[in-house]
Design a protein around this motif. Structure first.
Motif, short mmCIF file in Angstrom:
data_model
loop_
_atom_site.label_atom_id
_atom_site.label_comp_id
_atom_site.label_asym_id
_atom_site.label_seq_id
_atom_site.Cartn_x
_atom_site.Cartn_y
_atom_site.Cartn_z
N TYR A 186 0.81 -1.22 0.00
CA TYR A 186 0.00 0.00 0.00
C TYR A 186 0.85 1.28 0.00
CZ TYR A 186 -4.34 -2.57 0.94
OH TYR A 186 -5.44 -3.39 0.86
N THR A 189 -0.74 4.01 -2.11
CA THR A 189 -2.14 4.41 -1.98
C THR A 189 -2.55 4.83 -0.57
OG1 THR A 189 -2.69 2.06 -1.70
CG2 THR A 189 -2.91 2.99 -3.91
N PHE A 232 -9.58 0.36 0.91
CA PHE A 232 -8.55 0.26 -0.13
C PHE A 232 -8.27 -1.23 -0.34
CE2 PHE A 232 -8.02 4.37 1.82
CZ PHE A 232 -7.78 5.22 0.75
N ASP A 249 -6.36 -2.70 -7.79
CA ASP A 249 -7.54 -2.43 -6.97
C ASP A 249 -8.72 -3.16 -7.58
OD1 ASP A 249 -8.42 -0.94 -9.14
OD2 ASP A 249 -8.10 1.00 -8.19
N LEU A 255 -1.79 -0.80 -8.38
CA LEU A 255 -1.54 -0.03 -7.17
C LEU A 255 -0.24 0.77 -7.27
CD1 LEU A 255 -2.58 -2.40 -4.23
CD2 LEU A 255 -3.94 -0.76 -5.51
N LYS A 257 2.32 3.45 -8.50
CA LYS A 257 2.23 4.79 -9.10
C LYS A 257 3.63 5.37 -9.25
CE LYS A 257 -2.42 5.92 -7.43
NZ LYS A 257 -2.74 4.63 -6.82
#
Length: 425
Positions: A186, A189, A232, A249, A255, A257
């Motif tokens: 994660y 995000t 999430f 997702d 996920l 970036k």
């Protein structure tokens, strides 16, 4: 009265019957209503326990742990292995496993002969619970690597945030290694520095076993993290057997970036981006165009994106710092390092260690001040929205949607704070 012909027929019938009985007996068949004769069990068959493929009953076996300041040479000398054999072993090992990587705390096993010489035949080093390096010290010295047989079970973990993510895992008795995997999952995000008590998570993950003993956590299969009432999701999906899988997702967006949320895995924000902040050292109000993350000295600092190091220097205010140019739009800077791990002109990858937390320059304690530029202007990185990497193609979205539904159904069955074993391969 029997004639010679009658006696001949009778003897023929008896002979046929005897042959039939012999044949039936040889085939181990039984007559209707009778139990078939059971084959005798061979009580002489003995299963010999083995370890690393070696029969344990053939050796004197010693297991131990490498102590601090112990090395391959000093360990083998304890078992009376001559220096010539050790030298040959190290020479052969150079192309298989660097003996200098052997570390304190790792396990090793010695297989010695059972005769009066107690000569070492094999030395096995385990850098972890699964992998091993076997040194064959017999006449022809050999070095080979191997893996112990591992089984995997799909298990669950869950918890309600109480403190930091790492602290919550620790209090819940969950392997902290799983917290690291979740933080990586994660990292693009969820801002783990702004989570608060009451947020929760549920994870489906692979737990690996050797002979029913847990040895390590494997990959996360799917997860959900609830923060401020927003869920999430993360699903591992492999769209093509020829390509590596990735995490997406529920809508099939990756996920990953362009930038990570923070330059540290675990920490807490002590001072955010602000146009007016009272400086703790200079004792006056001024702008603070960075985000301060406190962490113990020496904590690795990572680059939040791919790029090229344009500065790796020291200044009175910034201390030891690194600045990375990511493209024509974005640049990042990391201040107050105890030392840098990269030099100017060097290319770096997202997540690569570029330095270590310190308190050089104008700093009251160990932390990293993270600064973010967009089009030449410093901005708050936590308020930026970055596009995800390539999403799943439309051609696989139907299959992916079905997969998501099944994974969400499993996540919904996870009881908070209870470890569950869902399957065993």
């Amino acid at each position: 009265m029997f004639t010679h012909r009658d006696w001949g027929i009778a003897f023929s019938l008896m002979a046929v019957l005897i042959v039939a009985v012999i044949v039936l007996s040889s085939l181990n068949l039984s007559l209707p209503g009778e139990k078939a004769p059971q084959a005798k069990k061979d009580s002489s068959v003995i299963i010999v326990p083995r370890r690393f493929g070696l029969p344990l009953d053939s050796f004197n076996v010693t297991e131990s742990i490498i102590q601090r300041n112990e090395f391959l040479t000093s360990i083998l000398e304890l078992y009376n292995v001559d220096t010539n054999t050790i030298a040959r072993l190290q020479a052969k090992s150079k192309y298989v496993y660097d003996v200098r990587k052997m570390k304190a705390g790792a396990q090793y096993t010695v297989f010695a002969s059972k005769d009066t010489t107690h000569k070492v035949n094999y030395f096995v080093y385990q850098p972890n619970a699964v992998d091993y390096v076997m040194y064959d010290l017999r006449d022809s010295v050999k070095v080979v690597t191997g893996k112990r047989q591992v089984t995997a079970r799909l298990e669950t973990a869950s918890g309600i945030i109480d403190g930091s993510l790492y602290e919550t895992f620790k209090k819940s008795g969950i392997d902290p290694a799983l917290a690291m995997k979740m933080a990586d999952l994660y990292a693009y995000t969820v801002d783990f520095y702004s989570i608060h008590d009451g947020d929760y998570f549920k994870i489906l993950y692979e737990q690996r076993y050797i002979k029913n003993e847990p040895v390590e956590t494997g990959a996360i299969q799917s997860a959900v993290f609830s923060h401020n009432g927003e869920k999430f999701y993360a699903f591992y999906y492999k769209s093509d057997t020829t390509e590596a899988g990735d995490y997406y997702d529920e809508k099939g967006k990756s996920l990953r970036k362009s930038f990570l949320k923070a330059p540290l895995k675990f920490s807490h924000i002590t001072s955010g981006y602000s146009l007016r902040r009272f400086h703790p050292v200079q004792k006056r109000w001024k702008t603070h165009l960075g985000t301060d993350y406190a962490a113990p000295e020496g904590t690795p600092i990572i680059s939040t994106g791919d790029g090229v190091v344009v500065e790796s220097e020291f200044s009175n205010n910034n201390g030891n710092y690194v600045k990375v140019k990511h493209d024509d739009t974005y640049s990042t800077q990391y201040l107050h390092m105890t030392k840098q791990a990269v030099r100017a002109g060097q290319s770096v990858r997202q997540g690569q260690v570029i330095g270590y937390v310190g308190s050089t320059g104008l700093a009251t304690g160990p932390h990293v001040c993270y600064r973010f530029w967009k089009n030449g202007k410093q901005v708050n990185p936590l308020q930026q929205t970055f596009p995800p990497s390539v999403p799943l193609p439309d051609s696989v979205m139907t299959r992916f949607a079905d997969y998501v539904i099944k994974q969400q159904e499993q996540l919904n069955t996870v009881n908070m704070g209870v470890v569950q074993n869902l399957s065993m391969n």
